[in-house]
Design a protein around this motif. Structure first.
Motif, mmCIF file in Angstrom:
data_model
loop_
_atom_site.group_PDB
_atom_site.id
_atom_site.type_symbol
_atom_site.label_atom_id
_atom_site.label_comp_id
_atom_site.label_asym_id
_atom_site.label_seq_id
_atom_site.Cartn_x
_atom_site.Cartn_y
_atom_site.Cartn_z
ATOM 1 N N THR B 262 0.855 -1.164 0.000
ATOM 2 C CA THR B 262 0.000 0.000 0.000
ATOM 3 C C THR B 262 0.897 1.221 0.000
ATOM 4 O O THR B 262 1.916 1.254 0.693
ATOM 5 N N LYS B 483 -4.144 0.430 -5.316
ATOM 6 C CA LYS B 483 -3.639 0.448 -3.940
ATOM 7 C C LYS B 483 -2.141 0.749 -3.934
ATOM 8 O O LYS B 483 -1.627 1.458 -3.076
ATOM 9 N N ARG B 504 -5.147 2.257 2.884
ATOM 10 C CA ARG B 504 -5.136 1.489 4.131
ATOM 11 C C ARG B 504 -6.538 1.424 4.748
ATOM 12 O O ARG B 504 -7.015 0.359 5.107
ATOM 13 N N ASP B 505 -7.211 2.593 4.786
ATOM 14 C CA ASP B 505 -8.583 2.629 5.327
ATOM 15 C C ASP B 505 -9.470 1.614 4.641
ATOM 16 O O ASP B 505 -10.139 0.803 5.271
ATOM 17 N N PHE B 507 -8.802 -0.943 2.629
ATOM 18 C CA PHE B 507 -8.448 -2.361 2.643
ATOM 19 C C PHE B 507 -8.608 -2.983 4.031
ATOM 20 O O PHE B 507 -9.020 -4.122 4.161
ATOM 21 N N ASP B 508 -8.259 -2.190 5.050
ATOM 22 C CA ASP B 508 -8.311 -2.768 6.386
ATOM 23 C C ASP B 508 -9.707 -2.699 6.992
ATOM 24 O O ASP B 508 -10.092 -3.536 7.785
ATOM 25 N N ASN B 509 -10.442 -1.674 6.576
ATOM 26 C CA ASN B 509 -11.704 -1.478 7.257
ATOM 27 C C ASN B 509 -12.779 -0.959 6.303
ATOM 28 O O ASN B 509 -13.273 0.156 6.443
ATOM 29 N N ARG B 516 -16.368 -4.463 0.166
ATOM 30 C CA ARG B 516 -15.910 -5.762 0.691
ATOM 31 C C ARG B 516 -15.901 -6.819 -0.413
ATOM 32 O O ARG B 516 -14.952 -7.572 -0.571
ATOM 33 N N GLN B 525 -5.295 -13.595 -3.274
ATOM 34 C CA GLN B 525 -5.331 -13.046 -1.912
ATOM 35 C C GLN B 525 -4.176 -13.584 -1.059
ATOM 36 O O GLN B 525 -3.495 -12.844 -0.363
ATOM 37 N N ALA B 529 -1.226 -11.290 0.984
ATOM 38 C CA ALA B 529 -1.217 -11.224 2.442
ATOM 39 C C ALA B 529 0.219 -11.280 2.983
ATOM 40 O O ALA B 529 1.105 -11.793 2.343
#
Lengths: 296, 529, 310
Positions: B262, B483, B504-505, B507-509, B516, B525, B529
């Motif tokens: 990212t 990203k 970051r926002d 992807f993480d949340n 989603r 994926q 990771a």
């Protein structure tokens, strides 16, 4: 390399091959197309020089001689009035070729302008303009041309205009679809976003790219126009004596072919050879310019 | 015994410019019950290798020069056309890249589905139809009993690919060859189709050859991976071996070309350069139809010096937003404020001036360059138009631009068709930079390029962005790329903004269901990771 | 589909009306009245004649009266053959021309269709070059040249076939049909080849091959339908061409059809006859264009769906 080098300073600068050059290279490999080009060039030169190089005068008759088969004095023989057939074919070719080129030019000018305007304007103007073309398309023009020749007499200028007026329709359609598809191309969008004005965009970005199909179609229109003229002249509705054309010569030849077949065969050969050349050249150009078109 | 064993396969094409070795001494094996992926960029020979096994390459100019291809012990390359016909569609079936063009538009899907089974198994049409309905159900078509009589154009791309899969499986083949089956599809659809292929393969325990240009796509499903480059196999290993222990430098290069990570954002960027307010761009569909709301009430801000990523699937309006800002499409309503000026109301000289300050890089470098203009003509045109260079200095200006974008100076007189895709995109970038713009819209600038070239062009854009102090709107369907490159990301769906935030926002949340779903669809994926 | 046909039919109405109007006024604009040339007609006879042909009425009224007659299917009387009317001449000529046209079309479809498909299957081989060269000759050899040449060879030198006539001597229908059909065979061959080549390069042909279908089934089941659409769309224009072509062929072979009547009427300046037959032929052509459009659209499921109904 320093910052103020110019292109001519770059010794290794490779010369690119533009698409035109590329097309010419491909055309040169097509023997039939080259043959067509050569024959056509020869016929055009002969037609231009006919008054000076024709073996006999156009009106020279020799009624005593009558129709004779090809001989040393008359290479292609003579007609029933003792006129030299080669001379007649040369003069007839002037008219036939002139009709082909002039009427096609008329069609080209009207069609390209009309199509370009419709294609570039788009929207309602385009819809209205093409609606008119659709309606005209549905009209049976051959019959109309016959009608025109009957009503207004057999007039060469009228013939040019009438044939030109028919053939411009397809030209307009091709030009319009070219302009329309080019307008949506990203390189035209890029030109707009660079800030270029419409005139420059048409001149530099649209016309050079639309030219290929137009050239091809023009080459293929000439033979169909010549065919139309010959058709009318054969029926006696086109070129009138004392003028002559290949169609008229074929018509006379057909009447007397039983006794004097050369009067049919030689004019027929001249017409067919010209049509062949133009079609071969057109097909060759189509392949060379890689024009994808389902119009035939 | 392996299901398929290819030994020393050689295929060449005899063209006007001489012989081209498309497949050069290629050997590999495919096991039953496994998915074997063949990975390679354009020109690697991956498709030719598979098509030649079934006699499906055009001959001439193609010719199998040598080798063996043992399918259950019998050499496919020695078979007559008649014998091959018996194998094709019965023992070995295929699915292709573009489901829009691979189904016959003149036949109902039912007629096309039953064709292989009626032909190979000689069962009645009625029975075949019954079988087809069952299969359509299995591949996830709703109400197959009635849709079976529809024509291909009545289905979406994803549904057509399901139909293709059903057609391939109708004779229960032993080997399925899938040639880039998801490349033409949207990411969320791609994820569904990948899952479906994996499921069907496991259930039937058949062998699958999965051809792709993209390592990430096969990361989740492939058992074995073969990497090809210019007609040769450079590496062949199981998935673990390729992803975690690659040996060949080319494989490593492919792996590193998968965008990852990212972007760390620069907190100083908060002064807006462009403010889009309530933008609507609708396209009329004629009198009786609702207009297509390509962009529907979109408001967003692009900050000075940032790269804003605009992400969405086809039909999300992402490209149209970029084009609306640049005044390349007429907008319906709303305002676009560029550094204090309302772009939407500019005309004439003011508009021309504004155009100089905003430029665009297009997706398809084959379509975005005028084919009849040389590099020199293309780059000199804007330089002269905006008086950036004089007639005397323009040659130097062109050469300098070529240096900047990494094009050799001696190509200056060449024409677009003489360049590769990556080189063309460099020319297009040079053209966009020629006016010394402050803002650039990059519309999927790398999607048409090979993966290794993608990475180069992205790097070039990032470097030049920094050097010129550019603000950029980066439009893409590919979340991973965005990203990697963007400071902030805006997610679009059907012309409207779903969500926005930093990489970051998001992807993480992720806050929204659609976001989603998108994130979930990113292939590979496990790798990221 | 019915909506499509309806729309097209409605579009044809103004076209036909335009044809009638233009033709009518063109013919009336012709210099000199039809009876001016007749030497010394008594004034009262002339007036009676003009009244009979409605020439004494103002032009707009003549036009309206003519339109009225047309709606009743009456194309008016002939100037040159008193006592006969245009309907009669057309009903005498039409069956002959229709028969000739059908034979010619069969020749064209059979020769052209087969050679187009055959050529497309092996492009750039002898199998392609030979039929395509013949097609080129067919295009460059107009009927008014080809016809006399055929007569010369088969009628006069070889004496295999009659040189003229229609239905009088057995075999006299062969040469006219071939003469008229050849040019269209050539066009159809070229169109068919181009259409087939286009289709054969489509992805769905590869799909069909991947199913294991033998090549002839790939061609007949998958390629032919799409490849022949351009040929079907060409049938309308071809029909118009056949009609005008029949002017020449009927003249050469002395076939008593519509075409010969038309040409004779043109020579005789038989204005009502020209007017009537132009209106009739034009309507026929417009309708046939419509028919071939509809047929081509019907063959394409996408277009079919656009206008509702399968």
């Amino acid at each position: 390399m320093s910052n103020d080098t110019t292109i001519s300073d770059i010794a290794t600068a490779e010369h690119g091959t533009s698409l035109w050059k590329d097309a010419w290279i491909r055309l040169k490999k097509n023997r039939l197309a080259l043959f067509g080009l050569a024959v056509l060039t020869l016929f055009i030169i002969v037609a231009l020089l006919t008054p000076w190089i024709a073996p006999y005068g156009y009106e020279t008759q020799d009624l005593d001689l009558g129709a004779t088969p090809p001989s040393a004095a008359h290479w292609l023989g003579t007609d029933i009035f003792g006129r030299d057939l080669l001379t007649l074919i040369m003069y007839g070719g002037r008219i036939s070729l002139a009709v082909g080129f002039v009427a096609t030019t008329v069609a080209l000018l009207i069609g390209v302008t009309y199509g370009a305007i419709a294609g570039y304007a788009g929207g309602k103007i385009d819809a209205a303009m093409m609606r008119l073309v659709d309606i005209l398309y549905a009209l049976p023009f051959m019959i109309f041309i016959v009608l025109l020749m009957v009503v207004f007499g057999r007039n060469l200028l009228l013939l040019f205009l009438a044939i030109g007026a028919v053939e411009w329709l397809t030209m307009a359609r091709i030009m319009r679809s070219q302009v329309q598809s080019l307008r949506q191309q990203e390189f035209v969008e890029a030109a707009v976003s660079l800030g270029l004005g419409p005139a420059t965009i048409i001149r530099r970005h649209i016309i050079p790219n639309a030219l290929g199909p137009i050239i091809v179609y023009t080459t293929l229109t000439i033979p169909s126009v010549m065919l139309l003229e010959a058709f009318l002249s054969f029926l006696g509705l086109g070129v009138q004596p004392p003028q002559t054309s290949w169609g008229l010569l074929i018509s006379y030849g057909a009447e007397t072919m039983e006794e004097f077949p050369w009067l049919l065969i030689f004019p027929g050969l001249a017409l067919s050879l010209t049509l062949f050349s133009l079609n071969f050249l057109g097909d060759g150009l189509r392949d060379a310019l890689d024009v994808r078109s389902s119009k035939d | 015994m392996a299901l398929l064993e290819v030994k020393n396969l050689q295929v060449s094409f005899h063209t006007r410019n001489g012989e081209v070795k498309a497949v050069d001494d290629v050997s590999f094996t495919v096991e039953s019950g496994k998915i074997t992926a063949i990975i390679g960029e354009s020109g690697s020979g991956k498709s030719v290798a598979c098509y030649s096994l079934l006699g499906l390459i055009p001959r001439p100019p193609g010719k199998v020069e040598g080798g063996q291809a043992l399918f259950e012990g019998e050499d496919l390359l020695q078979m007559s056309e008649r014998q091959l016909q018996q194998i094709r569609g019965r023992d070995i079936a295929m699915i292709f890249q573009d489901p829009m063009t691979c189904l016959n538009p003149y036949m109902t899907i039912g007629d096309q589905l039953i064709e292989p089974i009626v032909f190979h198994k000689r069962i009645s049409k009625k029975e075949a139809r019954q079988r087809a309905v069952e299969l359509l159900e299995e591949v996830g078509l709703r109400d197959p009993g009635s849709t079976i009589d529809s024509y291909p154009h009545e289905f979406s791309g994803g549904m057509r690919q399901r139909v293709m899969i059903a057609m391939a499986l109708i004779n229960e083949p032993k080997l399925l060859i899938a040639d880039e089956p998801t490349t033409a599809l949207d990411v969320t659809i791609q994820a569904q189709i990948l899952k479906l292929i994996a499921q069907l393969q496991t259930k039937r325990d058949i062998g699958v050859i999965f051809i792709s240009h993209d390592l990430a796509v096969v990361a989740d499903i492939a058992d074995d991976i073969i990497v090809m480059k210019t007609g040769k196999v450079v590496e062949h290993n199981d998935r673990q071996g390729i992803f975690h222990n690659a040996q060949h430098p080319y494989t490593k290069k492919l792996l590193s070309a998968i965008p990852g990570g990212t972007k760390t954002i620069n907190p100083e960027l908060h002064q807006p350069l462009i403010t889009v307010s309530n933008l609507n761009t609708w396209f009329d569909q004629g009198k009786h139809q609702e207009p297509v709301k390509a962009v529907n009430n979109v408001s967003l801000e692009i900050r000075k010096g940032e790269i804003l990523g605009l992400v969405g699937e086809s039909g999300s309006g992402k490209s149209t937003i970029g084009r609306s800002i640049l005044r390349l499409v007429p907008i319906t309503s709303g305002t676009v404020n560029f550094d204090g000026t309302d772009v939407t109301s500019l005309e004439g000289g003011d508009l021309k001036n504004m155009r100089r300050r905003m430029q665009m890089i297009f997706q398809d470098p084959y379509a975005s360059l005028n084919p009849r203009m040389s590099v020199y003509d293309t780059l000199a045109e804007p330089l002269l138009l905006h008086g950036i260079e004089t007639k005397a200095s323009v040659e130097q200006g062109v050469l300098k631009l070529m240096d900047h974008v990494g094009l050799a100076r001696n190509f200056v007189r060449k024409y677009p068709h003489e360049f590769s895709g990556g080189q063309r995109q460099r020319i297009a970038i040079g053209r966009a930079l020629s006016t010394r713009p402050e803002f650039i819209v990059a519309d999927e600038p790398v999607s048409a390029l090979d993966v290794t070239i993608q990475a180069q062009i992205l790097d070039l854009m990032l470097d030049l962005g920094k050097e010129y102090g550019l603000t950029m709107l980066f439009v893409s369907h590919d979340l991973a790329v965005v990203k990697h490159i963007a400071d902030r990301i805006v997610v679009l769906y059907k012309g409207e903004i779903v969500e926005q935030g930093t990489g970051r926002d998001l992807f993480d949340n992720p806050q929204q269901e659609y976001t989603r779903q998108l994130l979930h669809s990113i292939p590979g994926q496990a790798l990221l990771a | 589909m019915w909506r499509f046909i309806g729309i097209r039919l409605l579009q044809a109405v103004p076209v036909i009306l335009a044809v009638i109007t233009v033709t009518f006024f063109l013919v009336r604009m012709a210099p000199g009245g039809p009876f001016d040339s007749e030497k010394a007609v008594m004034p009262e006879v002339k007036a009676a004649l003009e009244a009979q042909y409605r020439l004494d009425l103002p032009l707009p009224q003549q036009y309206l009266a003519y339109l009225g007659d047309l709606t009743k299917g009456d194309l008016g009387p002939s100037f040159k053959y008193p006592g006969r009317d245009v309907n009669e001449l057309i009903s005498a000529g039409l069956p002959v021309t229709a028969e000739l046209g059908i034979y010619a079309l069969l020749v064209a479809l059979f020769l052209g269709g087969i050679s187009g498909v055959v050529a497309s299957l092996k492009p750039n081989t002898a199998q392609d070059y030979i039929p395509m060269s013949l097609a080129m000759i067919g295009i460059c050899m107009p009927a008014f040249l080809f016809g006399p040449l055929l007569v010369l060879v088969f009628g006069i030198y070889l004496e295999w076939l009659p040189v003229a006539g229609w239905g009088d001597i057995p075999g006299d229908k062969i040469l006219p049909s071939i003469t008229l059909g050849t040019a269209y065979a050539a066009y159809i061959a070229r169109l068919g080849r181009a259409g087939m080549l286009e289709v054969m390069s489509q992805d769905y042909i590869r799909t069909a091959r991947a199913k294991g279908l033998p090549e002839w089934q790939v061609v007949t089941r998958h390629a032919l339908r799409g490849g022949m659409i351009p040929v079907v769309a060409f049938l309308g224009p071809a029909f118009a061409g056949l009609l005008t072509g029949s002017f020449v062929v009927e003249t050469i072979f002395q076939v008593p059809g519509l075409g010969r009547f038309f040409v004779q009427a043109a020579f005789n300046r038989d204005y009502t006859m020209i007017l009537g037959s132009t209106v009739f032929l034009s309507t026929l052509i417009v309708l046939f264009n419509l028919l071939s459009d509809i047929l081509a659209a019907w063959m394409n499921p996408r277009l079919r769906a656009q206008f509702g109904g399968r």
